[in-house]
Motif scaffolding. Structure first.
Motif, short mmCIF file in Angstrom:
data_model
loop_
_atom_site.label_atom_id
_atom_site.label_comp_id
_atom_site.label_asym_id
_atom_site.label_seq_id
_atom_site.Cartn_x
_atom_site.Cartn_y
_atom_site.Cartn_z
N CYS A 71 0.84 -1.19 0.00
CA CYS A 71 0.00 0.00 0.00
C CYS A 71 0.88 1.25 0.00
CB CYS A 71 -0.99 0.00 1.15
SG CYS A 71 -0.27 -0.02 2.79
N TYR A 72 0.24 2.36 -0.29
CA TYR A 72 0.95 3.62 -0.47
C TYR A 72 0.16 4.75 0.18
CZ TYR A 72 2.83 0.79 -4.31
OH TYR A 72 3.39 -0.21 -5.07
N ILE A 73 0.89 5.74 0.65
CA ILE A 73 0.29 6.99 1.12
C ILE A 73 1.01 8.11 0.38
CG2 ILE A 73 -0.06 8.55 3.07
CD1 ILE A 73 0.20 6.08 4.90
N LEU A 74 0.27 8.99 -0.25
CA LEU A 74 0.85 10.17 -0.89
C LEU A 74 0.51 11.37 -0.02
CD1 LEU A 74 2.36 11.32 -3.35
CD2 LEU A 74 0.11 11.68 -4.40
N ALA A 75 1.54 12.10 0.39
CA ALA A 75 1.32 13.23 1.30
C ALA A 75 2.26 14.38 0.96
CB ALA A 75 1.58 12.78 2.75
N ASP A 76 1.82 15.57 1.31
CA ASP A 76 2.70 16.73 1.28
C ASP A 76 3.20 16.93 2.71
OD1 ASP A 76 2.67 17.37 -1.39
OD2 ASP A 76 1.03 18.80 -1.21
N CYS A 77 4.52 16.97 2.85
CA CYS A 77 5.14 17.10 4.17
C CYS A 77 5.94 18.41 4.21
CB CYS A 77 6.07 15.92 4.44
SG CYS A 77 5.21 14.33 4.45
N PRO A 78 5.95 19.08 5.35
CA PRO A 78 6.63 20.37 5.40
C PRO A 78 8.14 20.28 5.28
CG PRO A 78 5.84 19.76 7.58
CD PRO A 78 5.30 18.75 6.62
N ASP A 79 8.73 19.15 5.69
CA ASP A 79 10.19 19.04 5.66
C ASP A 79 10.61 17.58 5.86
OD1 ASP A 79 9.83 18.54 8.43
OD2 ASP A 79 10.16 20.65 8.90
N ARG A 80 11.90 17.36 5.72
CA ARG A 80 12.45 16.00 5.85
C ARG A 80 12.23 15.44 7.26
NH1 ARG A 80 16.04 12.50 3.45
NH2 ARG A 80 17.51 11.47 4.84
N ASP A 81 12.27 16.29 8.27
CA ASP A 81 12.06 15.80 9.64
C ASP A 81 10.66 15.21 9.82
OD1 ASP A 81 14.63 16.36 10.50
OD2 ASP A 81 14.09 18.31 11.35
N SER A 82 9.67 15.79 9.17
CA SER A 82 8.32 15.23 9.29
C SER A 82 8.22 13.88 8.57
CB SER A 82 7.27 16.21 8.75
OG SER A 82 7.46 16.45 7.38
N VAL A 83 8.94 13.71 7.48
CA VAL A 83 8.98 12.42 6.77
C VAL A 83 9.64 11.38 7.67
CG1 VAL A 83 9.86 11.18 4.75
CG2 VAL A 83 9.00 13.53 4.51
N ALA A 85 9.76 11.47 10.90
CA ALA A 85 8.85 11.21 12.02
C ALA A 85 7.77 10.21 11.62
CB ALA A 85 8.23 12.52 12.51
N ALA A 86 7.26 10.33 10.40
CA ALA A 86 6.25 9.39 9.92
C ALA A 86 6.83 7.98 9.85
CB ALA A 86 5.72 9.82 8.56
N CYS A 87 8.01 7.84 9.28
CA CYS A 87 8.65 6.52 9.18
C CYS A 87 8.96 5.96 10.56
CB CYS A 87 9.92 6.61 8.34
SG CYS A 87 9.61 6.94 6.59
N ASN A 88 9.34 6.83 11.48
CA ASN A 88 9.70 6.40 12.83
C ASN A 88 8.52 5.79 13.58
OD1 ASN A 88 11.89 6.23 14.79
ND2 ASN A 88 10.63 7.62 16.00
N LEU A 89 7.30 6.09 13.17
CA LEU A 89 6.13 5.49 13.81
C LEU A 89 6.19 3.97 13.77
CD1 LEU A 89 3.39 7.94 12.50
CD2 LEU A 89 4.23 7.75 14.86
N PHE A 90 6.81 3.40 12.74
CA PHE A 90 6.95 1.95 12.66
C PHE A 90 7.84 1.42 13.79
CE2 PHE A 90 4.66 2.06 8.92
CZ PHE A 90 4.60 0.84 8.28
N ARG A 91 8.74 2.26 14.30
CA ARG A 91 9.62 1.85 15.40
C ARG A 91 8.97 2.03 16.77
NH1 ARG A 91 13.20 5.07 12.14
NH2 ARG A 91 14.71 3.75 11.10
N THR A 92 7.96 2.87 16.85
CA THR A 92 7.41 3.23 18.16
C THR A 92 6.02 2.66 18.45
OG1 THR A 92 6.53 5.32 17.30
CG2 THR A 92 8.77 5.36 18.24
#
Length: 119
Positions: A71-83, A85-92
């Motif tokens: 599956c895929y999610i297409l999003a507009d993110c304000p910066d690399r840190d927010s990207v 943070a999204a990926c880090n959710l898999f770790r937390t």
């Protein structure tokens, strides 16, 4: 000074064999964790989810390494840190005694929106 444009980001998500090895009664825990991930991405400051796509009807079983993803999610993110943070959710995000990344993996592709020039 021009306003910083958002990073158009494609989050690509794959399901691991560990998910398919679970007893049917335990699958709901993973879906709760994945739902928490989806909410978590949408709730990140400045992130706008533009759309999602799920390949689950035409691709059954684990995803190969790389494309096609489940599956895929297409999003507009304000910066690399927010990207990140999204990926880090898999770790937390906890799924029973494990984390979400035991059952799924994520990769983010960042770029800019492709603007179609006027002819």
């Amino acid at each position: 000074m021009s306003e910083q444009k958002p990073l158009r980001t494609l989050f690509c998500i794959a399901v691991h064999q560990n998910f398919f090895d679970l007893p049917f009664s335990d699958i709901g825990l993973v879906w709760k964790g994945f739902s928490a991930f989806l909410r978590g991405v949408a709730d990140l400051p400045g992130v706008t989810v533009l759309g999602t796509m799920d390949d689950d009807e035409t691709m059954v079983g684990t995803s190969p390494d790389g494309f096609p993803w489940t599956c895929y999610i297409l999003a507009d993110c304000p910066d690399r840190d927010s990207v990140k943070a999204a990926c880090n959710l898999f770790r937390t995000i906890e799924v029973g005694e494990y984390r979400l990344w035991r059952y799924m993996r994520i990769e983010a592709r960042m770029g800019r929106a492709l603007e179609i020039p006027a002819l």
